[in-house]
Design an enzyme around this catalytic site. Structure first.
Site, PDB file in Angstrom:
ATOM      1  N   ASP A 195      -2.131   0.849   1.235  1.00 17.98           N
ATOM      2  CA  ASP A 195      -0.520   0.510   1.638  1.00 17.98           C
ATOM      3  C   ASP A 195       0.263  -0.215   0.742  1.00 17.98           C
ATOM      4  OD1 ASP A 195       1.739   0.497   3.217  1.00 17.98           O
ATOM      5  OD2 ASP A 195       0.751  -0.707   4.768  1.00 17.98           O
TER       6      ASP A 195
ATOM      7  N   TYR B  64      -6.157  -0.967  10.272  1.00 21.55           N
ATOM      8  CA  TYR B  64      -5.090  -0.749  11.108  1.00 21.55           C
ATOM      9  C   TYR B  64      -5.420   0.054  12.269  1.00 21.55           C
ATOM     10  CZ  TYR B  64      -2.108  -1.716   7.097  1.00 21.55           C
ATOM     11  OH  TYR B  64      -1.371  -2.226   5.936  1.00 21.55           O
TER      12      TYR B  64
ATOM     13  N   LYS C  43     -12.906  -4.731  -1.870  1.00 24.24           N
ATOM     14  CA  LYS C  43     -13.144  -6.061  -2.077  1.00 24.24           C
ATOM     15  C   LYS C  43     -14.665  -6.324  -1.786  1.00 24.24           C
ATOM     16  CE  LYS C  43     -10.963  -9.236  -2.539  1.00 24.24           C
ATOM     17  NZ  LYS C  43     -10.968 -10.084  -3.770  1.00 24.24           N
TER      18      LYS C  43
ATOM     19  N   ASP D 296      -7.793  -6.798  -5.683  1.00 16.96           N
ATOM     20  CA  ASP D 296      -6.572  -7.738  -6.268  1.00 16.96           C
ATOM     21  C   ASP D 296      -6.446  -7.609  -8.038  1.00 16.96           C
ATOM     22  OD1 ASP D 296      -9.434  -8.500  -6.391  1.00 16.96           O
ATOM     23  OD2 ASP D 296      -9.038 -10.823  -6.527  1.00 16.96           O
TER      24      ASP D 296
ATOM     25  N   ASP E 139       2.813   1.176  -2.595  1.00 13.49           N
ATOM     26  CA  ASP E 139       4.134   0.769  -2.822  1.00 13.49           C
ATOM     27  C   ASP E 139       4.402  -0.020  -4.311  1.00 13.49           C
ATOM     28  OD1 ASP E 139       4.935   1.504  -0.433  1.00 13.49           O
ATOM     29  OD2 ASP E 139       5.487  -0.197   0.311  1.00 13.49           O
TER      30      ASP E 139
END
Ligand code: NAD
Length: 370
Positions: A251, A143, A194, A227, A255
């Site tokens: 992020d 970001y 990852k 993942d 959630d």
């Protein structure tokens, strides 16, 4: 306990002040009944600050936030300020707080209260008793990485770039927060990245391992691909204690974890900065929800996310675990009695106002502390 602890309260907009009003009652209760006292200052942020001062956060308020031991925020934003240019919107006040306080670790607990098991979309046996904590890196990664942008390649073709970038120190400081938290919980950290396809993931894993070896050998550490972590969170979330991950994966995973537990009106959060030479850590506590303009002023807001943010503050900024436990038990008690605001009301429970829910929390605190 004397009032040598300072707290800045920023109720903000919409339902922020309504929820914070109920938290103020609990703060007063704690002062009176448990001698947990703060020097409390209250100020404006977001739309309320725009209306009063023409800016979503004045320099004077920012200075107060920087010198307070902790900041407790309600919510910002609303339709009244929607048409302002991006740089002047209420949300900029919150972003400035996070940036200037250098809050690099975002803590999002996902706790499933027994009384709300049926509010989750997952099977009761999967979420009953759930208590996990996601620690998301908040100031680095894709970001913020450079280069970034969209370039025109000509002939109708364009190219967009974002850069995922992490340094050793950025990884170590957020991993240290996760290890410290785990020590106060079930002593397990799972680090998600990852590393199979990203160099930033390889570095992340190496640095977390190194820090673990150097300073946190007593904490159980495991690694998971992000993942797979997303899958495991819906398959068997109770396998986790603390999950630490980067900004982008955090992020999404935070959630996802939050929704395991049902309602937005129940979700607190904390954002922590570095510890200074006196051992003090900058910290901002706030509910995950926004200002909920659709229910503002109707007495329908659930004040529990805000109250649970205050209880996180007691636990993480002031090491007052017993008081935090007490508040969480009072919340559980109120839910078990079926006293609910509209967002979590279900068959066999009673819908009450924001204020009445505050009354019920205070009565539960009296009973539990009695
Ligand atoms: P929201 O979280 O305000 O509301 C989403 C839905 O959840 C609404 O239907 C609302 O009524 C309900 N809800 C939220 N909190 C509740 C509570 N405590 N009790 C009962 N019901 C609750 O999100 P939104 O509608 O997307 O955004 C509204 C405004 O809030 C916007 O201006 C947005 O920019 C702002 N916002 C601020 C923050 C923040 O201050 N941290 C976060 C998200 C959104």
């Amino acid at each position: 306990m004397t009032a040598n602890r300072s707290l800045l309260i920023l109720p903000g907009d919409g339902i922020g002040p309504e929820c914070m009003g109920q938290v103020r009652r609990v703060i007063d209760w704690m002062g009176e009944k448990r001698a947990v006292r703060f020097e409390v200052e209250e100020d404006l942020v977001g739309g309320a600050a725009i209306d009063a001062h023409g800016t979503p956060l004045t320099d004077a308020t920012m200075d107060k936030a920087l010198s307070a031991d902790a900041v407790l925020l309600g919510a910002v934003g609303g339709p009244k300020w929607d048409d302002l240019p991006f740089e002047q919107k209420p949300e900029r006040g919150l972003l400035r707080l996070r940036k200037d306080m250098e809050l690099f670790a975002n803590l999002r607990p996902a706790i499933c209260f027994d009384a709300l098991v049926s509010a989750s979309t997952l099977k009761p046996e999967v979420v009953a008793g759930l208590d996990i904590m996601i620690v998301r890196e908040l100031t680095g990664g894709v970001y913020f990485g450079e280069p970034r942008g969209i370039e025109d390649l000509g002939g109708g073709e364009r190219r967009a770039v974002n850069t995922q970038v992490y340094t050793t120190s950025e990884i170590r400081r957020v991993a240290a927060v996760a290890f410290e938290l785990a020590r106060k919980r079930r002593n397990r950290v799972c680090s998600a990245e990852k590393a199979n396809v990203m160099e930033s993931g390889v570095l992340w894993r190496q640095e977390v391992d190194k820090l673990h070896e150097e300073s946190y050998g007593d904490v159980e550490l495991s690694h998971i691909y992000a993942d797979n972590c997303a899958m495991q969170l819906v398959r068997n979330p109770k396998q986790f204690d603390v999950i630490v991950t980067d900004n982008l994966f955090g992020d999404i995973l935070s959630d996802e974890a939050a929704m395991l537990t049902g309602s937005l009106g129940m979700l607190p959060s904390a954002s922590l900065g570095a510890t200074d030479e006196t051992g003090r850590r900058k910290a901002l506590y706030e509910p995950v929800h926004g200002s909920a303009p659709d229910i503002t002023g109707q007495g329908k807001a659930n004040p529990l996310a805000c109250l649970l943010s205050y209880s996180m503050m007691l636990r993480y900024s002031f090491d007052l675990g017993a008081e935090a436990d007490l508040i969480e038990r009072a919340v559980e008690d109120v839910l078990e009695q079926g006293i609910r605001t509209a967002d979590i009301v279900s068959e066999g429970t009673t819908e009450v106002s924001t204020e009445a829910k505050g009354d019920a929390v205070l009565a539960a605190l009296d009973r539990l502390a009695g």
